[in-house]
Design a protein around this motif. Structure first.
Motif, PDB file in Angstrom:
ATOM      1  N   TYR A  33      40.520  48.438  39.071  1.00  0.00           N
ATOM      2  CA  TYR A  33      41.246  47.589  39.574  1.00  0.00           C
ATOM      3  C   TYR A  33      42.428  47.130  38.583  1.00  0.00           C
ATOM      4  CZ  TYR A  33      38.680  47.970  43.787  1.00  0.00           C
ATOM      5  OH  TYR A  33      38.046  48.429  44.944  1.00  0.00           O
ATOM      6  N   ARG A  34      42.594  47.717  37.688  1.00  0.00           N
ATOM      7  CA  ARG A  34      43.701  47.302  36.547  1.00  0.00           C
ATOM      8  C   ARG A  34      44.893  48.340  37.275  1.00  0.00           C
ATOM      9  NH1 ARG A  34      41.938  46.459  30.464  1.00  0.00           N
ATOM     10  NH2 ARG A  34      41.701  44.372  30.637  1.00  0.00           N
ATOM     11  N   MET A  35      46.017  47.837  37.894  1.00  0.00           N
ATOM     12  CA  MET A  35      46.978  48.544  38.448  1.00  0.00           C
ATOM     13  C   MET A  35      47.725  49.008  37.226  1.00  0.00           C
ATOM     14  SD  MET A  35      49.134  47.267  41.708  1.00  0.00           S
ATOM     15  CE  MET A  35      50.043  46.052  40.816  1.00  0.00           C
ATOM     16  N   PRO A  36      48.166  50.312  37.374  1.00  0.00           N
ATOM     17  CA  PRO A  36      48.984  50.968  36.302  1.00  0.00           C
ATOM     18  C   PRO A  36      50.371  50.207  36.358  1.00  0.00           C
ATOM     19  CG  PRO A  36      47.734  52.585  37.428  1.00  0.00           C
ATOM     20  CD  PRO A  36      47.545  51.472  38.193  1.00  0.00           C
ATOM     21  N   SER A  37      51.016  50.185  35.469  1.00  0.00           N
ATOM     22  CA  SER A  37      52.356  49.833  35.332  1.00  0.00           C
ATOM     23  C   SER A  37      53.181  50.887  36.165  1.00  0.00           C
ATOM     24  CB  SER A  37      52.853  49.572  33.825  1.00  0.00           C
ATOM     25  OG  SER A  37      52.707  50.969  33.178  1.00  0.00           O
TER      26      SER A  37
ATOM     27  N   THR B   6      31.447  35.314  38.894  1.00  0.00           N
ATOM     28  CA  THR B   6      32.321  35.698  40.012  1.00  0.00           C
ATOM     29  C   THR B   6      32.599  34.790  41.371  1.00  0.00           C
ATOM     30  OG1 THR B   6      31.051  37.810  39.551  1.00  0.00           O
ATOM     31  CG2 THR B   6      32.170  37.662  41.998  1.00  0.00           C
ATOM     32  N   PHE B   7      31.731  33.717  41.502  1.00  0.00           N
ATOM     33  CA  PHE B   7      32.063  32.582  42.567  1.00  0.00           C
ATOM     34  C   PHE B   7      33.003  31.677  41.972  1.00  0.00           C
ATOM     35  CE2 PHE B   7      31.783  27.908  43.080  1.00  0.00           C
ATOM     36  CZ  PHE B   7      31.624  28.005  44.417  1.00  0.00           C
ATOM     37  N   TYR B   8      33.111  31.361  40.503  1.00  0.00           N
ATOM     38  CA  TYR B   8      34.212  30.526  39.972  1.00  0.00           C
ATOM     39  C   TYR B   8      35.641  31.313  40.086  1.00  0.00           C
ATOM     40  CZ  TYR B   8      36.977  28.120  36.545  1.00  0.00           C
ATOM     41  OH  TYR B   8      38.115  27.571  36.040  1.00  0.00           O
ATOM     42  N   GLU B   9      35.502  32.599  40.037  1.00  0.00           N
ATOM     43  CA  GLU B   9      36.902  33.520  40.171  1.00  0.00           C
ATOM     44  C   GLU B   9      37.323  33.433  41.669  1.00  0.00           C
ATOM     45  OE1 GLU B   9      38.486  34.232  37.850  1.00  0.00           O
ATOM     46  OE2 GLU B   9      37.035  33.574  36.023  1.00  0.00           O
ATOM     47  N   PHE B  10      36.338  33.563  42.537  1.00  0.00           N
ATOM     48  CA  PHE B  10      36.732  33.710  43.923  1.00  0.00           C
ATOM     49  C   PHE B  10      37.429  32.320  44.378  1.00  0.00           C
ATOM     50  CE2 PHE B  10      34.626  37.724  44.458  1.00  0.00           C
ATOM     51  CZ  PHE B  10      35.624  38.620  45.316  1.00  0.00           C
TER      52      PHE B  10
ATOM     53  N   SER C 254      40.295  41.742  38.766  1.00  0.00           N
ATOM     54  CA  SER C 254      40.131  42.592  40.017  1.00  0.00           C
ATOM     55  C   SER C 254      40.092  41.526  41.153  1.00  0.00           C
ATOM     56  CB  SER C 254      38.716  43.500  39.804  1.00  0.00           C
ATOM     57  OG  SER C 254      37.641  42.451  39.693  1.00  0.00           O
ATOM     58  N   VAL C 255      39.224  40.512  40.978  1.00  0.00           N
ATOM     59  CA  VAL C 255      39.239  39.301  42.015  1.00  0.00           C
ATOM     60  C   VAL C 255      40.656  38.836  42.465  1.00  0.00           C
ATOM     61  CG1 VAL C 255      38.315  37.237  42.479  1.00  0.00           C
ATOM     62  CG2 VAL C 255      36.686  38.751  41.522  1.00  0.00           C
ATOM     63  N   SER C 256      41.576  38.673  41.237  1.00  0.00           N
ATOM     64  CA  SER C 256      42.757  38.114  41.522  1.00  0.00           C
ATOM     65  C   SER C 256      43.802  39.088  42.212  1.00  0.00           C
ATOM     66  CB  SER C 256      43.449  37.774  40.036  1.00  0.00           C
ATOM     67  OG  SER C 256      44.785  37.402  40.389  1.00  0.00           O
TER      68      SER C 256
ATOM     69  N   LEU D  27      37.950  41.737  33.235  1.00  0.00           N
ATOM     70  CA  LEU D  27      38.043  42.926  34.117  1.00  0.00           C
ATOM     71  C   LEU D  27      37.799  42.255  35.531  1.00  0.00           C
ATOM     72  CD1 LEU D  27      36.552  45.852  32.499  1.00  0.00           C
ATOM     73  CD2 LEU D  27      38.802  45.434  32.805  1.00  0.00           C
ATOM     74  N   LEU D  28      36.916  41.471  35.667  1.00  0.00           N
ATOM     75  CA  LEU D  28      36.353  40.510  36.891  1.00  0.00           C
ATOM     76  C   LEU D  28      37.370  39.833  37.356  1.00  0.00           C
ATOM     77  CD1 LEU D  28      34.006  39.623  38.952  1.00  0.00           C
ATOM     78  CD2 LEU D  28      33.542  37.924  37.480  1.00  0.00           C
TER      79      LEU D  28
END
Length: 756
Positions: free
Chosen positions: A448-452, A534-538, A503-505, A499-500
């Motif tokens: 989920y790292r979007m390429p430039s 993961t909960f914190y990020e969401f 991806s969540v963002s 990375l988490l």
């Protein structure tokens, strides 16, 4: 900054910079990015708006706030420096005296040991005060203490949250609390540490037992009276290298009490080590807690006297204070002044404890909560059925074999992605079971790292995010031959948390619009730190908890989750958004009643010899570019769903909404009126019948162009024709309607022989 003389932000660490940013209300995802860029105090002084915007992706508002607050802080410090120059002589004398006391601390006599610890700690705390603005010490999140005297509780504290203030005896059953920072003592050698720990525990325990009250003493929690610079009750934690040091320290019971030693063993519970979670640093620390439970059957008619231990530096030995009778007075433990009167009132205290224990066990049990209704209300947002258009994100860990037998409700869900923390999931867990019925894309967090240079639509198409469920293995896969092996909690935090976060963002802020999805935390095994992160990020990226729910059969699993989540959401919100104590089989049966379609089943396609063949769901999902029309299309629709939604479906269509297969199905079954035939219907039907008549099943694809003017219903005509002839077509079909500049729609018919 008047209360922090001599302080300079240039000496702050990255963590202290993060704490200051949090105190001025900067959002957590910005703080995390700044921390990742290793911005310490010296770098903070050089920050400009360009850096914050280009490197941190910060909006103009928060960037302006940081720079303004930093400049205000510097001006305040400058004024303090000017004032301090006038008193530099006095300041030097005070510091010299404090330093002398700190050096001599461990060489004092045992009678003054407690005072020396305070003095040696004072210098450390003055340094902390200099490094932290006052605002940091006044805006802390509250949290609840660990459930009292429960052995199987899996609980966790978060650093810098605040427990309720120290307390005295209330109703004898609700525990009183005492806090000890233990910051200096935790670094002592085994002998000195055990003496200090035993002294504090046995002093507190004796006071509680003599008053007959339950109590908990906490080590690693700040007391504002001793620990200036922190909020009273603030959780800091202490490093614990060997837990047995604290457990074995209670062997002092045999040396500190002349009689009734067994009573102490029965009333003083073994130390419990509650991990302190720090969202910034990865060093492990704990709050060490000891519960005191003076049951009346043990302490009745007794008064306890103790000889507290002290390590005397001059003799390098443990010495014992004079025997004393202690009692709990308010938030303190003090010697009894009138011993005679205290003995005379033993019966009164025993009677109070007896009544308190009886009331504890005679309380009427609470009303049984309607968990089924609560679950359906959360999943349907108060409606009768789960919304067909809503996406669901599942976050889960290891499933038991028994729970895997009850996942039909998950098979029917419109799952966008699964954050799976079970490394064995593809081999023997939930993913393995899901793949028996559906197709899914296997991803890792770095996927989920979007390429430039790629926009969000291209990225979504590249990963097929909206065509098939995405299965994200958050902690590696044991069946994967590449370099994606599972790791322990601390390694995961160091290597995977960024990375988490990304991806969540990406999912919450760029791919799925707010309100279009719901996140389900399904806690089927013990909860560890990565799941809490993961909960914190969401919670941060979704800017709230209204679309996050938690389902957990185990009270123990939930308690650890709860202790963490409450700091962000509050007790009421977490409780209202959680279903706890419901078995998976009951969850499964309950939710199937509110799902608009029945359990996932195979569909039927017509074949050339007038029979049918089965189209398995996972095969259908592999052909995500086709919209497949089957013989029994929409037959899985629940009658209750139709009764509830038919008015909305019909209304949407007549108000210009895009026609769906369900519109035709409802008309065929007389739930709604007939769909009006458009002008091009007859001509298109003739084209299709002729094409089938002369094709003889040799051409895999037939394209029929339907010419029409805007608003003439080319899309509706195409679908209506296909629906009417779906049993005669001998094919799986896609109605791919393109409204191009020539004002025509292309009706594409793909023969079944080319698909299965």
């Amino acid at each position: 900054m008047a209360d922090t003389p001599g302080g300079s932000p240039k000496d702050w660490t990255e963590s202290q910079v993060s704490s200051w940013l949090r105190s001025i209300k900067v959002k957590d995802h910005y703080i995390e990015k700044i921390y990742k860029e290793e911005v310490d105090g010296e770098i903070l002084l050089t920050l400009d708006e360009d850096f914050l915007k280009s490197k941190i992706d910060m909006k103009s508002g928060p960037a302006h706030l940081i720079l303004q607050k930093r400049d205000e802080l510097l001006r305040s410090l400058q004024k303090c420096e000017e004032k301090k120059k006038m008193h530099s002589g006095k300041k030097a004398a005070v510091e010299q005296k404090s330093s002398h006391k700190s050096v001599q601390d461990l060489s004092r006599t045992s009678e003054n040991h407690s005072e020396q610890v305070h003095l040696s700690h004072q210098g450390l705390l003055e340094e902390r005060q200099v490094a932290q603005p006052k605002s940091l010490r006044t805006s802390k999140e509250d949290c609840k203490p660990r459930p009292f005297d429960q052995d199987d509780t899996d609980f966790i504290y978060e650093k810098h949250r605040v427990l309720r203030p120290e307390s005295g005896a209330f109703n004898l059953i609700s525990p009183c609390h005492e806090f000890k920072s233990f910051a200096v003592a935790a670094g002592l050698d085994r002998t000195r540490l055990q003496a200090k720990f035993a002294k504090e525990v046995l002093k507190f325990a004796t006071g509680c037992m003599n008053i007959r009250t339950n109590g908990t003493i906490h080590f690693g929690v700040m007391d504002s009276k001793e620990d200036a610079g922190y909020v009273h009750g603030e959780i800091i934690g202490i490093p614990v290298q060997e837990k047995d040091i604290y457990v074995d320290a209670l062997d002092y019971i045999e040396r500190c009490f002349s009689s009734d030693k067994e009573h102490l063993r029965q009333c003083v519970r073994p130390p419990r080590f509650i991990e302190v979670m720090d969202l910034v640093n990865t060093e492990k620390s704990y709050v060490v807690e000891v519960d005191i439970v003076p049951s009346l059957k043990i302490v009745k008619n007794k008064v306890y006297a103790v000889r507290l231990p002290n390590f005397k530096e001059s003799t390098n030995k443990i010495e014992y204070e004079k025997e004393a009778i202690l009692r709990r007075v308010g938030s303190k433990t003090e010697p009894v002044s009138d011993v005679g009167d205290f003995y005379q009132r033993i019966r009164d205290r025993d009677a109070q404890r007896d009544e308190a224990e009886k009331n504890q066990f005679l309380r009427a049990p609470g009303t049984c909560q309607d968990l089924g209704r609560k679950l359906t209300m959360l999943m349907t947002s108060g409606k009768k059925f789960i919304e067909k258009e809503k996406w669901f994100i599942l976050v889960t860990n290891k499933f038991s074999p028994e729970d895997l037998c009850h996942i039909e409700w998950l098979l029917n869900m419109k799952i966008f992605c699964v954050f799976d923390f079970d490394p064995d999931s593809k081999k023997s867990g939930l993913c393995s079971k899901y793949l028996q019925h559906h197709t899914a894309n296997m991803h890792f967090l770095q996927s989920y790292r979007m390429p430039s240079g790629m926009d969000i639509k291209e990225f979504s198409d590249f990963l097929h995010l909206f065509e098939q469920t995405s299965w994200i293995f958050c902690n590696g896969r044991t069946d994967f031959k590449g370099n994606e092996t599972p790791c322990d909690e601390m390694t995961w935090i160091k290597t995977k948390i960024t990375l988490l976060r990304e991806s969540v963002s990406l999912i919450c802020k760029q791919i799925l619009p707010k309100g279009a999805f719901q996140v389900i935390f399904l806690l089927t095994s013990p909860v560890d730190k990565p799941l809490l992160h993961t909960f914190y990020e969401f919670f941060t990226d979704m800017e709230g908890h209204e679309d996050i729910i938690c389902i957990s059969e185990s009270e123990t699993n939930f308690q650890k989750w709860q202790s963490f989540a409450e700091g962000s959401c509050g007790t009421a919100v977490v409780n209202n958004s959680s279903v706890v104590g419901m078995k998976m089989c009951h969850v499964n049966a309950t939710l199937q009643h509110v799902q608009p379609v029945k359990a996932c089943v195979s569909k039927s396609l017509p074949v050339f010899v007038k029979g049918t063949c089965l189209l398995e769901t996972q095969v259908e999902e592999q052909m995500y570019c086709l919209e497949i029309l089957t013989v029994d299309h929409c037959d899985e629709t629940s009658k209750d769903f139709i009764d509830e939604e038919k008015a909305n479906i019909e209304s949407q269509f007549y108000h210009g909404g895009r026609v769906t297969w369900l519109n035709f199905w409802l008309a065929d079954h007389k739930y709604v009126g007939e769909v009006i035939e458009r002008d091009a219907y007859e001509e298109t039907s003739k084209f299709l019948k002729n094409a089938l008549k002369y094709n003889a099943d040799q051409t895999p694809v037939i394209v029929i162009n339907i010419y029409h003017h805007p608003g003439s219903g080319g899309s509706t005509v195409a679908r209506q024709v296909l629906w009417k002839y779906r049993k005669e077509l001998r094919c799986a079909v896609q109605c791919h309607v393109k409204n191009c500049k020539y004002n025509h729609s292309a009706l594409v018919v793909c023969f079944q022989s080319s698909l299965v």
